[in-house]
Enzyme design. Structure first.
Site, PDB file in Angstrom:
ATOM      1  CE  LYS A 113      -4.372  -1.191  -0.020  1.00 33.94           C
ATOM      2  NZ  LYS A 113      -5.259  -0.863  -1.125  1.00 33.94           N
ATOM      3  CE  LYS A 193      -7.178 -11.491  -7.453  1.00 41.64           C
ATOM      4  NZ  LYS A 193      -6.851 -11.414  -6.040  1.00 41.64           N
ATOM      5  CE  LYS A 196     -16.046  -1.253 -11.070  1.00 48.06           C
ATOM      6  NZ  LYS A 196     -17.320  -1.476 -10.394  1.00 48.06           N
TER       7      LYS A 196
END
Ligand code: TRP
Length: 325
Positions: A113, A193, A196
């Site tokens: 992150k 993978k 969206k």
């Protein structure tokens, strides 16, 4: 008699795609038969990235519509929104007191992150796994179905439970990880993978035309350059999808591809057709429910009321053990 309690959560990412379905939703639906299931739209977790927060409501509604239309059943399970049961934030604070900083900073998910959003490394992001541990333990879940990417978070939760119980007595339940019995679903590019954000996905709610348009962009065996070249189904992503959505034709397609009897374009057309057909009942049910969004929110509110009963009990017990007056 049910085998135990399952808890799982997903961030409200709006309309779900077939990767979400094959990788998580279909498993959630199946688990309802044998377990007491609690399924949560984790909107507070979604706040950690601070983008699109103006879409949280719409994204929650869209995801809930997909869940319900796909067979997640409010008669069998508790389906609710995380922030509607505020005790989770209390438990999060209490659990944070038994969380060593180093456990959080060394998590690979946190490091990732930081890499993705270096300008927004907020405290909530660091505490993300603590909030997740609060989700799971507030509902005393003994099994948590997740994908492999969440394994470090589950392990973290187990360690926190052990630490908490060691300090304060056996209150929290140490959950088992239930790895979702499914391989990674690849996106239309065949490399990443399905997701969206990479725009390599097919939404469950897509129309047959949209499905066809997207399937036609799928990457096939890169070595097969001409229609007359024999194909290699074992490396072809389109063929992998035939495995899920074309059970009756998959063997014929395999041999026709290997023997260069069918070209990639026709093979994709067949996939688009089968996909549109298998999703038809879902599409209809979803469209019907979408006509009355109030009903979706009622279902989620009712889920929260049922979840609250468990949450209140756990939090009272926790506060008492910790010694809060
Ligand atoms: N962290 C999970 C994810 O990103 C979502 C999540 C939040 C979750 N709380 C949970 C998953 C509790 C399982 C159990 O996918």
């Amino acid at each position: 008699m049910k085998k135990g309690r399952v808890f799982s959560g997903a961030r409200p990412t709006g309309r779900q795609h077939i990767g979400n379905y094959l990788g998580a939703i279909q498993n959630y639906v199946a688990l309802q038969e044998e377990y007491e299931c609690v399924y949560c739209v984790v909107d507070l977790h979604a706040l950690t990235t601070l983008t699109d927060t103006d879409k949280l409501r719409a994204n929650t509604e869209e995801m809930a519509l997909d869940w319900l239309a796909a067979g997640m059943d409010p008669q069998k399970s508790i389906i609710f929104v995380q922030s509607h049961v505020p005790q989770v934030t209390e438990l999060h604070t209490i659990l944070s007191m038994v969380t060593p900083m180093g456990w959080l900073t060394r998590l690979p998910t946190f490091k990732e992150k930081i890499r993705i959003q270096p300008d927004n490394v907020n405290y909530g992001l660091l505490g993300y796994p603590v909030l997740m541990a609060a989700d799971i333990t507030l509902y005393k879940a003994d099994s948590v179905p997740v994908g492999e990417d969440q394994a470090p978070h589950l392990e973290f939760t187990r360690e926190i439970v052990r630490r908490f119980n060691f300090h304060f007595g056996p209150v929290l339940v140490e959950p088992q990880m239930k790895l979702t019995p499914f391989p990674r679903v690849m996106g239309l590019d065949g490399v990443n993978k399905m997701s969206k954000s990479l725009d390599n996905h097919i939404e469950l709610a897509s129309s047959p035309e949209e499905i066809e348009r997207r399937v036609m962009t799928m990457v096939t065996d890169p070595q097969r350059r001409y229609r007359t070249d024999p194909g290699r189904p074992e490396v072809c992503n389109v063929f992998a999808f035939h495995g899920f959505f074309s059970p009756k034709e998959v063997e014929a397609i395999e041999s026709e591809c290997k023997g260069a009897l069918v070209g990639c374009v026709d093979c994709k057309r067949a996939l688009a057709r089968n996909l549109a057909q298998s999703l038809a009942p879902f599409r209809e049910k979803r469209a019907e429910m979408a006509r009355d969004p109030d009903l979706v929110w009622e279902i989620l509110r009712d889920g929260a009321a049922r979840a609250s009963l468990i949450a209140q009990e756990t939090i009272a017990e926790v506060k008492q053990k910790v010694g809060l007056p």
